[in-house]
Design an enzyme around this catalytic site. Structure first.
Site, PDB file in Angstrom:
ATOM      1  N   GLY A  41      -0.124   9.696  -5.640  1.00 13.05           N
ATOM      2  CA  GLY A  41      -0.393   8.345  -5.165  1.00 13.05           C
ATOM      3  C   GLY A  41      -1.294   8.379  -3.947  1.00 13.05           C
ATOM      4  N   GLU A  42      -1.284   7.274  -3.220  1.00 14.18           N
ATOM      5  CA  GLU A  42      -2.220   7.095  -2.117  1.00 14.18           C
ATOM      6  C   GLU A  42      -2.128   8.235  -1.072  1.00 14.18           C
ATOM      7  OE1 GLU A  42      -0.526   4.704   0.630  1.00 14.18           O
ATOM      8  OE2 GLU A  42      -2.120   5.256   2.026  1.00 14.18           O
ATOM      9  N   ILE A  84       4.597   4.518  -9.600  1.00 12.86           N
ATOM     10  CA  ILE A  84       5.210   3.356 -10.255  1.00 12.86           C
ATOM     11  C   ILE A  84       4.766   2.078  -9.557  1.00 12.86           C
ATOM     12  CG2 ILE A  84       7.249   4.604 -11.059  1.00 12.86           C
ATOM     13  CD1 ILE A  84       8.837   3.081  -8.828  1.00 12.86           C
ATOM     14  N   ASP A  85       4.328   2.198  -8.290  1.00 11.55           N
ATOM     15  CA  ASP A  85       4.020   0.990  -7.504  1.00 11.55           C
ATOM     16  C   ASP A  85       2.733   0.295  -7.958  1.00 11.55           C
ATOM     17  OD1 ASP A  85       6.181   1.925  -6.065  1.00 11.55           O
ATOM     18  OD2 ASP A  85       4.990   2.697  -4.401  1.00 11.55           O
ATOM     19  N   MET A 142      11.705  -1.459  -6.829  1.00 12.38           N
ATOM     20  CA  MET A 142      10.838  -0.709  -5.907  1.00 12.38           C
ATOM     21  C   MET A 142       9.430  -1.305  -5.878  1.00 12.38           C
ATOM     22  SD  MET A 142      11.808   3.267  -6.401  1.00 12.38           S
ATOM     23  CE  MET A 142      13.145   4.004  -5.464  1.00 12.38           C
ATOM     24  N   ARG A 176      25.452 -11.943  -7.018  1.00  6.93           N
ATOM     25  CA  ARG A 176      25.618 -10.493  -7.122  1.00  6.93           C
ATOM     26  C   ARG A 176      24.249  -9.821  -7.051  1.00  6.93           C
ATOM     27  NH1 ARG A 176      30.037 -11.913  -6.538  1.00  6.93           N
ATOM     28  NH2 ARG A 176      31.933 -11.382  -7.698  1.00  6.93           N
ATOM     29  N   GLN A 227      13.987   3.563 -11.976  1.00  4.43           N
ATOM     30  CA  GLN A 227      12.627   3.137 -12.366  1.00  4.43           C
ATOM     31  C   GLN A 227      11.644   4.306 -12.454  1.00  4.43           C
ATOM     32  OE1 GLN A 227      11.861  -0.716  -9.790  1.00  4.43           O
ATOM     33  NE2 GLN A 227      13.535   0.528  -8.995  1.00  4.43           N
TER      34      GLN A 227
HETATM   35  O1  F6P Z   1       6.082   5.102  -4.100  1.00  4.46           O
HETATM   36  C1  F6P Z   1       7.053   5.193  -5.079  1.00  4.46           C
HETATM   37  C2  F6P Z   1       8.401   4.812  -4.543  1.00  4.46           C
HETATM   38  O2  F6P Z   1       9.326   4.901  -5.600  1.00  4.46           O
HETATM   39  C3  F6P Z   1       8.467   3.441  -3.872  1.00  4.46           C
HETATM   40  O3  F6P Z   1       8.491   2.393  -4.784  1.00  4.46           O
HETATM   41  C4  F6P Z   1       9.721   3.603  -3.034  1.00  4.46           C
HETATM   42  O4  F6P Z   1       9.718   2.758  -1.913  1.00  4.46           O
HETATM   43  C5  F6P Z   1       9.646   5.040  -2.616  1.00  4.46           C
HETATM   44  O5  F6P Z   1       8.824   5.712  -3.539  1.00  4.46           O
HETATM   45  C6  F6P Z   1      10.995   5.722  -2.569  1.00  4.46           C
HETATM   46  O6  F6P Z   1      10.815   7.004  -2.096  1.00  4.46           O
HETATM   47  P1  F6P Z   1      11.947   8.107  -2.057  1.00  4.46           P
HETATM   48  O7  F6P Z   1      11.993   8.761  -3.402  1.00  4.46           O
HETATM   49  O8  F6P Z   1      11.501   9.030  -0.994  1.00  4.46           O
HETATM   50  O9  F6P Z   1      13.243   7.411  -1.750  1.00  4.46           O
END
Ligand code: F6P
Length: 367
Positions: free
Chosen positions: A117-118, A141-142, A184, A282, A290
């Site tokens: 990713g980035e 996934i983002d 997420m 809830r 995800q």
């Molecule tokens: O960037 C992918 C991601 O799943 C985000 O959606 C989420 O905030 C983050 O990574 C969670 O990271 P970690 O696996 O370190 O909890």
């Protein structure tokens, strides 16, 4: 140019489709160009430690449908600012990038495919500037990367979130409850918006639009008055209330990754709603579900196309680039143009217009 030996690493959080890319790079390099493929283990950490494995058509034959990454990954191993916890609990930062370049040279590689990713691609670009012939492949996934229409892993995550919403609809309807699903996406609302539309959510709250709790309450009450006493809310982990801040499960300070951990906005929203209306609420936090499991067919095809294209790009000597999807084609974009950029949902996007036009509340007065 001819390629004889190429390296590949996967960095950052895992997602579905990473193994499809590893398999495609291995097969294209071996079948098209007779090249040897070296898998670098644990993301950039493997470049520091020298931990690798040879990848062959045979060793990658069963991984297309496999979730995660057979090479392992990490989102805390930036060689330029490597963070280690000392015995006294303090975090020490060291620059190991020289060591990583040495490993690359010792491995005698013609190219390094950086799948990430980035954050990972930014590190890849820094290595490119240090002389390593890098080609990036976009994953997350983002779906928040500039330069590509979709990242692989996103569509699978959307499907998982949509399936979860379908299941929550059942309890919502049966119990006349407000069901909240937190997904997420960090500071981008792509997963929440697409899965929310696909799963028939009545309210979708994304980071790009700060929500006004009174608009959320109004929508729930309107539905109740109209004979539907249940509501389904999709909320992105990075969403925030108007004038508020994001809810963090952990602050960046003291974390080895050096970045904050988002999470908990769904519970905050539930408390806000329960204070004002007499319906039960809830919250479900979907979390890493995800990111796991087998990629869907879209991500298998996208991962395979990106991997195969990246190998051709290496043969053409097109380094410092990233293979990207510009529907319907795979193209190359410069890593330089992507550095530090995150692609959030544009406020004037058709997706937002579409959601509001069919009555989905986005936490604001509909435009
Ligand atoms: O960037 C992918 C991601 O799943 C985000 O959606 C989420 O905030 C983050 O990574 C969670 O990271 P970690 O696996 O370190 O909890």
């Amino acid at each position: 140019m001819t390629i004889k030996r190429v390296g590949i690493l996967t960095g950052g959080g895992d997602c579905s489709g990473l193994n499809a890319v590893i398999r495609a790079v291995t097969r294209a390099a071996a079948i098209q160009y007779g090249a040897q493929v070296i898998g670098i283990e644990g993301g950039f950490e493997g470049l520091i430690s020298g931990q690798t494995q040879e990848l062959t058509v045979k060793s990658t034959k069963d991984i297309l449908t496999l979730g995660g990454t057979i090479l392992g990954t990490t989102n805390k191993g930036n060689p330029f600012q490597y963070r280690e916890r000392m015995e006294d609990g303090a975090v020490k930062t060291t620059d190991y990038s020289g060591k990583a370049v040495e490993t690359f040279n010792r491995l005698n590689l013609d190219c390094l495919f950086v799948v990430g990713g980035e954050g990972t691609l930014e590190i890849g670009y820094q290595f490119f500037k240090k002389g390593i012939p890098v080609i990036g492949i976009p994953k997350t996934i983002d779906n928040d990367l500039e330069g590509t229409d979709y990242t692989f892993g996103f569509q699978t995550a959307v499907q998982v979130a949509c399936d979860a919403l379908d299941r929550l609809q059942t309890t919502g309807r049966s119990h006349d409850r407000v069901m909240i699903l937190e997904v997420m996406g960090r500071n981008a609302g792509w997963i929440a918006l697409e899965a929310g539309i696909a799963g028939g959510a009545h309210i979708i709250l994304i980071p790009e639009i700060e929500y006004d709790i009174q608009n959320v309450i109004r929508k729930i009450m309107l539905r109740k008055k109209g004979g539907s006493p249940f509501s389904i809310i999709m909320i992105a982990e990075g969403a925030k209330e108007r004038g508020g801040t994001t809810v963090k499960a952990e602050e960046a300070q003291g974390r080895l990754q050096g970045v904050e951990k988002l999470g908990g906005i769904g519970f905050h929203l539930a408390r806000q709603i329960e204070k004002q209306i007499d319906l039960e609420v809830r919250t479900t936090v979907l979390g890493h579900i995800q990111r796991g499991g087998s990629p869907n067919s879209f991500d298998r095809v996208l991962g395979t196309r990106l991997g195969s294209f990246a190998v051709d790009a290496a043969v053409q000597g097109k380094f410092g680039t990233m293979a990207a999807l510009k529907i319907p084609d795979i193209v190359l974009v410069d890593l330089r143009d992507l550095a530090g950029k995150v692609r959030t949902v544009p406020l004037d996007s058709q997706l937002i217009r579409c959601a509001e036009s069919i009555g989905i509340n986005l936490g604001r007065e509909a435009m």
